[in-house]
Design a protein around this motif. Sequence first.
Motif, PDB file in Angstrom:
ATOM      1  N   PHE A  39     -16.469   0.180  -5.316  1.00  0.00           N
ATOM      2  CA  PHE A  39     -17.501   0.951  -4.641  1.00  0.00           C
ATOM      3  C   PHE A  39     -17.172   2.435  -4.654  1.00  0.00           C
ATOM      4  N   TYR A  40     -18.215   3.248  -4.699  1.00  0.00           N
ATOM      5  CA  TYR A  40     -18.131   4.655  -4.311  1.00  0.00           C
ATOM      6  C   TYR A  40     -19.045   4.791  -3.103  1.00  0.00           C
ATOM      7  N   GLY A  41     -18.457   4.805  -1.919  1.00  0.00           N
ATOM      8  CA  GLY A  41     -19.269   4.742  -0.711  1.00  0.00           C
ATOM      9  C   GLY A  41     -19.962   3.395  -0.649  1.00  0.00           C
ATOM     10  N   ASP A  42     -21.300   3.401  -0.545  1.00  0.00           N
ATOM     11  CA  ASP A  42     -22.075   2.161  -0.516  1.00  0.00           C
ATOM     12  C   ASP A  42     -22.522   1.733  -1.908  1.00  0.00           C
ATOM     13  N   PHE A  43     -22.275   2.560  -2.903  1.00  0.00           N
ATOM     14  CA  PHE A  43     -22.727   2.259  -4.263  1.00  0.00           C
ATOM     15  C   PHE A  43     -21.754   1.307  -4.953  1.00  0.00           C
ATOM     16  N   LEU A  44     -22.274   0.175  -5.416  1.00  0.00           N
ATOM     17  CA  LEU A  44     -21.475  -0.802  -6.150  1.00  0.00           C
ATOM     18  C   LEU A  44     -21.423  -0.373  -7.613  1.00  0.00           C
ATOM     19  N   ALA A  45     -20.280   0.142  -8.041  1.00  0.00           N
ATOM     20  CA  ALA A  45     -20.149   0.702  -9.388  1.00  0.00           C
ATOM     21  C   ALA A  45     -19.782  -0.346 -10.422  1.00  0.00           C
ATOM     22  N   VAL A  46     -18.888  -1.275 -10.051  1.00  0.00           N
ATOM     23  CA  VAL A  46     -18.411  -2.301 -10.990  1.00  0.00           C
ATOM     24  C   VAL A  46     -18.311  -3.616 -10.242  1.00  0.00           C
ATOM     25  N   ASN A  47     -18.694  -4.689 -10.918  1.00  0.00           N
ATOM     26  CA  ASN A  47     -18.692  -6.003 -10.294  1.00  0.00           C
ATOM     27  C   ASN A  47     -18.030  -7.021 -11.228  1.00  0.00           C
ATOM     28  N   SER A  48     -17.222  -7.903 -10.653  1.00  0.00           N
ATOM     29  CA  SER A  48     -16.703  -9.102 -11.335  1.00  0.00           C
ATOM     30  C   SER A  48     -16.225  -8.840 -12.756  1.00  0.00           C
ATOM     31  N   SER A  49     -15.125  -8.097 -12.892  1.00  0.00           N
ATOM     32  CA  SER A  49     -14.593  -7.773 -14.214  1.00  0.00           C
ATOM     33  C   SER A  49     -13.091  -8.007 -14.246  1.00  0.00           C
ATOM     34  N   SER A  50     -12.658  -8.886 -15.131  1.00  0.00           N
ATOM     35  CA  SER A  50     -11.230  -9.169 -15.299  1.00  0.00           C
ATOM     36  C   SER A  50     -10.809  -8.742 -16.701  1.00  0.00           C
ATOM     37  N   VAL A  51      -9.849  -7.833 -16.762  1.00  0.00           N
ATOM     38  CA  VAL A  51      -9.429  -7.247 -18.041  1.00  0.00           C
ATOM     39  C   VAL A  51      -7.907  -7.312 -18.163  1.00  0.00           C
ATOM     40  N   SER A  84     -12.461  10.287  -2.552  1.00  0.00           N
ATOM     41  CA  SER A  84     -12.346   9.753  -1.183  1.00  0.00           C
ATOM     42  C   SER A  84     -13.232   8.535  -0.940  1.00  0.00           C
ATOM     43  N   SER A  85     -14.380   8.447  -1.624  1.00  0.00           N
ATOM     44  CA  SER A  85     -15.318   7.346  -1.377  1.00  0.00           C
ATOM     45  C   SER A  85     -14.986   6.088  -2.175  1.00  0.00           C
ATOM     46  N   PHE A  86     -13.970   6.159  -3.033  1.00  0.00           N
ATOM     47  CA  PHE A  86     -13.617   5.027  -3.892  1.00  0.00           C
ATOM     48  C   PHE A  86     -13.011   3.887  -3.079  1.00  0.00           C
ATOM     49  N   ARG A  87     -13.402   2.656  -3.418  1.00  0.00           N
ATOM     50  CA  ARG A  87     -12.809   1.473  -2.795  1.00  0.00           C
ATOM     51  C   ARG A  87     -12.809   0.328  -3.801  1.00  0.00           C
ATOM     52  N   LEU A  88     -11.666  -0.305  -3.957  1.00  0.00           N
ATOM     53  CA  LEU A  88     -11.546  -1.422  -4.887  1.00  0.00           C
ATOM     54  C   LEU A  88     -11.265  -2.699  -4.127  1.00  0.00           C
TER      55      LEU A  88
END
Length: 283
Positions: A39-51, A84-88
């Motif tokens: 997430f960046y704040g409330d925005f879901l940037a990336v979903n369900s990715s295994s690399v 600052s808004s990044f969350r993993l």
Amino acid sequence: MSVTAMRLAEESVAANHQRASAFVPQGEVVIDCNIDKIFYGDFLAVNSSSVPIEKKKITGFIGPSGCGKSTVLRSLNRMNDLISSFRLEGQVNYHGKDIYAKQVDPVIVRRYIGMVFQQPNPFSMSIYDNVAFGLRLNRFKGDVDERVQQALERAALWNEVKDKLKNSGLSLSGGQQQRLCIARAIATEPDVLLMDEPCSALDPIATRQVEELMLQLKERYTVAMVTHNMQQAMRVADTTCFFGVDLSKGGRTGYLVEMGETRQVFEDPVAELTKQYVSGEFS
């Protein structure tokens, strides 16, 4: 993106996730990246990715703009922590250790997982001091002169600059500046080198020099690279990850569509969205 590609992105997300997860690494996995959500704040940037990033191979990340490939790459050494808004949500394991664990110092992570950026960014100091910067920052106790020369040699730059080490790094050409940045990144002997579109600001001749250098570097380092240039991925990547964009909920959420050996991804892709992208139907 075409209407057809948009519809495929909306209808095929779950199926593509299953296909992407079918990739089985053949070598030792240095970084096992398992992202539930970014997430960046409330925005879901990336979903369900295994690399999984394999040792001493080049893993290429391709996909349309806004698909999250640079976000994923920067997650591999906690570079996104500077936002600052990044969350993993998930885990990024480096040799089995979760680099996002509370007790892990991100500065130490970046000591072992270095990065080269899209635009060459040499410091406003001499060529020598650019390469020695990280060594001094990490209080290197060995022979700095020897390590600087070694790094410049490995970056295929030594013969071009050995007689002008006191000149500013900014005096070099664009391609030389990017190789200087690579020398700076490898001077501290990282284990992994991340490269975020390292050739996008370079001319074709400088691009070819950097590509040839990357093929040499993988003999010593594990490399992960973001590129918009599919031909470049075909030339240098051992493994390719194609990221798409899920538009089904009205936003732009990136996700891993398919991962495999580069030749297979480009010549015999499993997912329909991958086929459309590598054939040039959308970008």
